[in-house]
Design an enzyme around this catalytic site. Structure first.
Site, PDB file in Angstrom:
ATOM      1  CG  HIS A 344      -1.954   1.003   1.310  1.00 46.38           C
ATOM      2  ND1 HIS A 344      -1.714   2.322   1.652  1.00 46.38           N
ATOM      3  CD2 HIS A 344      -3.294   0.913   1.103  1.00 46.38           C
ATOM      4  CE1 HIS A 344      -2.857   2.997   1.639  1.00 46.38           C
ATOM      5  NE2 HIS A 344      -3.831   2.167   1.301  1.00 46.38           N
ATOM      6  CD  GLN A 424      -7.012  -4.453   3.304  1.00 40.89           C
ATOM      7  OE1 GLN A 424      -7.915  -5.276   3.296  1.00 40.89           O
ATOM      8  NE2 GLN A 424      -7.245  -3.152   3.206  1.00 40.89           N
ATOM      9  CB  CYS A 585      -3.782   3.596  -1.666  1.00 38.55           C
ATOM     10  SG  CYS A 585      -4.827   5.033  -1.409  1.00 38.55           S
TER      11      CYS A 585
END
Length: 631
Positions: A344, A424, A585
């Site tokens: 990310h 995540q 992103c």
């Protein structure tokens, strides 16, 4: 012997008992099949329970009850389905377990397991699940099931009139089978899998139990009720463009259960105050609630102490804290920071900024065409100049589950510190920072059914102690004069000013909710749904999945031939289906696969097969309308 395996084994015994009781009641109708009568079954059951360690009861009399040891917690009045069994609140002794399990069993270390169902003022469980879930701190897939190897031969010996059971697999066989069944290599078998049916399985009795059925007999899997869970999330009752909301944007943020909403509301109604250093009741309540949330986070991550838990605004702020605190002190000119190609932006930009400031170098580990990190290439990047490795545990754009434990071991061999981005991962996988042996771990509360604006930095004690404050102000000081300031030890050193107290408390409530359901149960449900969704998406002409790693969490990035990703997102929105379309992103990640943007449905514990079916149907209509418009 792991507590996980014991939990599964103890869960199996009462269920098997209930089946024996049911078979006994139906013995008259089953005589043609050669089953023994009620008396014989009662005798057999008694022989079975006499083989267990601890007290033994008689089973078969109208007023009798079975007394047996259990690892299951007591669920209180809400668990009426368990009322036929007496209270069993003592674990069997270690010696008894070793005697029962045999010399080859794994060592067992007892732990207190709490699964009390919170009850609302109306007397109903707050979380909506019809039955509480027995859950341990270890994955049921982490070890084979040695207890069954002792249990079933004993049971077989107690039932001489029943055909003998097939030979049990060895520990290696069982471990291989369970590992295989939990694999995330969903593409390989996707074509052979289909949506589960709702047909009721035939009753299991002593005559047809075989070792191959054991994984399916484990209690927790049967108690994951997605329909009950959906009722816990009030926003799922919303309508968008006149249609029921289908939330498939979970990688961006997760929805909040009523228990979290209620806990935040209760804080503002009854506890609202600034924390620490105040001599009134509300300050004490607020401080207790805030620090209790810290304790819940420490337990959730399996940190060794609450002093290792720092509250921040989110995973992004946690990474920036490490970069500007530990990084500035320890990373200098020509030192190296290693990341991967599937990070990310929040795990790229802070390190670029630090490298530009200090003269350090940023090195990037490549990935293959499935989105898996190439470990050989990763290790080639490590060396005496490597100061930090910062890697994601689950890719937000691809769903790839990275081999973080192995990568941490590699990095530590070269003396590097390791930060793991778990933003995540925490809603899909059990997290154990001690088992991972990472130096830092970060996540955001809103990705795990908690509020926005609250996140966590875990740090090893020596790593935090070796990090200077990165912000100055109140709370993080011991003493201030105009000449100097004495700072608090971690974690207070990193929590300058008034923190996000209410949302930290809300995060604690979200952790309570997830732990009530059990992370292993959540992972199973999402994995099954991921397999089904993948199979169905692959049937749509012109659809290309981006990210097909062997180990994968609940993210389904794709592009659709003939459509821009924003067109697909808008079309799905008109159907009430929320997905993310864009670069997520993670621009370097997507460019590795030759695309700038993707459509990204992402799954969570409250999604079901109907949600997936609605997604597939909407995509088919979109393709059909586009085809017809060309004629």
């Amino acid at each position: 012997m792991s507590t996980s395996n014991l939990g599964n084994a103890s869960s199996f015994s009462p269920r098997l008992t209930e089946n024996v009781v049911e078979d006994a009641r139906g013995a008259a109708t089953s005589s043609a099949a050669g089953l023994p009568d009620v008396t014989a079954l009662a005798q057999m059951a008694n022989e079975f329970f006499r083989a267990l360690p601890g007290q033994v009861g008689q089973f078969g009399g109208a007023q009798s009850a079975v007394t047996m040891p259990s690892l299951a917690p007591q669920f209180g009045a809400t668990a009426s389905s368990l009322s036929t069994f007496p209270s069993m609140d003592k674990l069997p002794s270690e010696a008894g377990l070793q005697r029962f399990s045999g010399a080859g069993a794994h060592s067992y270390q007892p732990e207190v397991i709490s699964a009390t169902v919170p009850v609302s003022s109306t007397g109903t469980p707050q979380y909506g699940a019809q039955s509480p879930v027995v859950e341990s701190s270890l994955s049921p897939f982490a070890q084979p099931l040695p207890l069954f190897e002792a249990l079933f031969p004993t049971f077989e010996a107690a039932l001489p009139t029943i055909p003998p059971l097939a030979a049990l697999p060895t520990e290696d066989d069982a471990k291989a089978a369970l590992t295989s069944s939990s694999s995330y290599y969903f593409l390989e078998n996707a074509g052979a899998l289909s949506k589960p049916t709702t047909a009721t399985a035939a009753p299991v009795n002593a005559a047809n139990v075989s070792p191959s059925l054991l994984p399916d007999l484990q209690l927790p899997r049967k108690q994951f009720d997605v329909n009950a869970i959906r009722r816990d999330f009030p926003i799922l009752q919303e309508r968008v463009h006149g249609k029921p909301l289908i939330w498939l944007d979970n990688a961006a943020t997760t929805q909040k259960p009523q228990s979290v909403i209620d806990r935040i509301s209760y804080f503002y109604e009854h506890e609202n105050s600034n924390i620490h250093r105040a001599a009134h009741e509300l300050a004490a309540r607020a401080t207790d609630a805030y620090e209790d949330a810290r304790e819940k986070v420490a337990r959730f991550l399996n940190a060794s102490s609450v002093k290792e838990i720092v509250f921040v605004r989110g995973a992004t702020e946690a990474i920036n804290l490490v970069a500007k605190s530990w990084g500035r002190r320890h990373i200098g000119k020509d030192d190296e920071i290693v990341i991967s190609w599937i990070e990310h932006h929040a795990n790229i930009v802070p390190w670029q900024m630090l490298a530009a400031e200090t003269g350090a170098r940023l090195r990037v580990a490549p990935v293959d065409d499935d989105g898996q990190i190439l470990l050989d290439e990763f290790e080639k990047l490590l060396g005496p100049k490597t100061r930090l490795v910062s890697i994601t545990q689950v890719s937000n754009a691809l769903g790839t589950i990275t081999p973080v434990r192995q990568m941490i071991q590699m990095a530590h061999r070269y003396g590097a510190r390791v930060l793991v981005d778990g933003a995540q991962a925490v809603s899909h996988l059990r997290t154990d920072v001690q088992a991972l042996d990472c130096d830092f771990y970060v996540f955001s509360g809103h990705k795990v059914f908690g509020p926005t604006g609250i996140g966590v930095l875990y740090g090893k004690p020596d790593a935090l102690a070796d990090s200077p404050p990165w912000q100055g102000g109140g709370n993080m000081i011991v003493d201030v004069t105009f000449e100097k300031t004495i700072y608090q030890p971690p974690p207070a050193r990193f929590e300058a000013g008034t923190g996000n107290i209410a949302d930290a408390v809300g995060l604690g409530a979200a952790i309570d909710y997830v732990e009530q359901l059990g992370m292993e149960n959540i992972a199973r449900h999402e994995h099954d749904l991921l397999i089904y969704a993948t199979k169905e998406l692959l049937t749509i002409p012109g659809l290309r999945l981006i990210g097909t790693a062997k180990e994968k969490a609940s993210v389904l990035s794709f592009v659709l031939e003939g459509f821009r990703t924003e067109e697909v997102g808008a079309a799905l929105n008109r159907e009430g289906i929320a997905v993310r379309s864009g670069h997520h992103c993670a621009q370097p990640t997507l460019r590795r696969f030759g695309v700038e943007t993707t459509v990204r449905p992402s799954l969570a514990l409250y999604n079901n097969y109907d949600d997936v079916d609605a997604l597939i149907a909407a995509l088919r209509r979109l393709k059909s309308n586009n085809t017809q418009s060309k004629f």
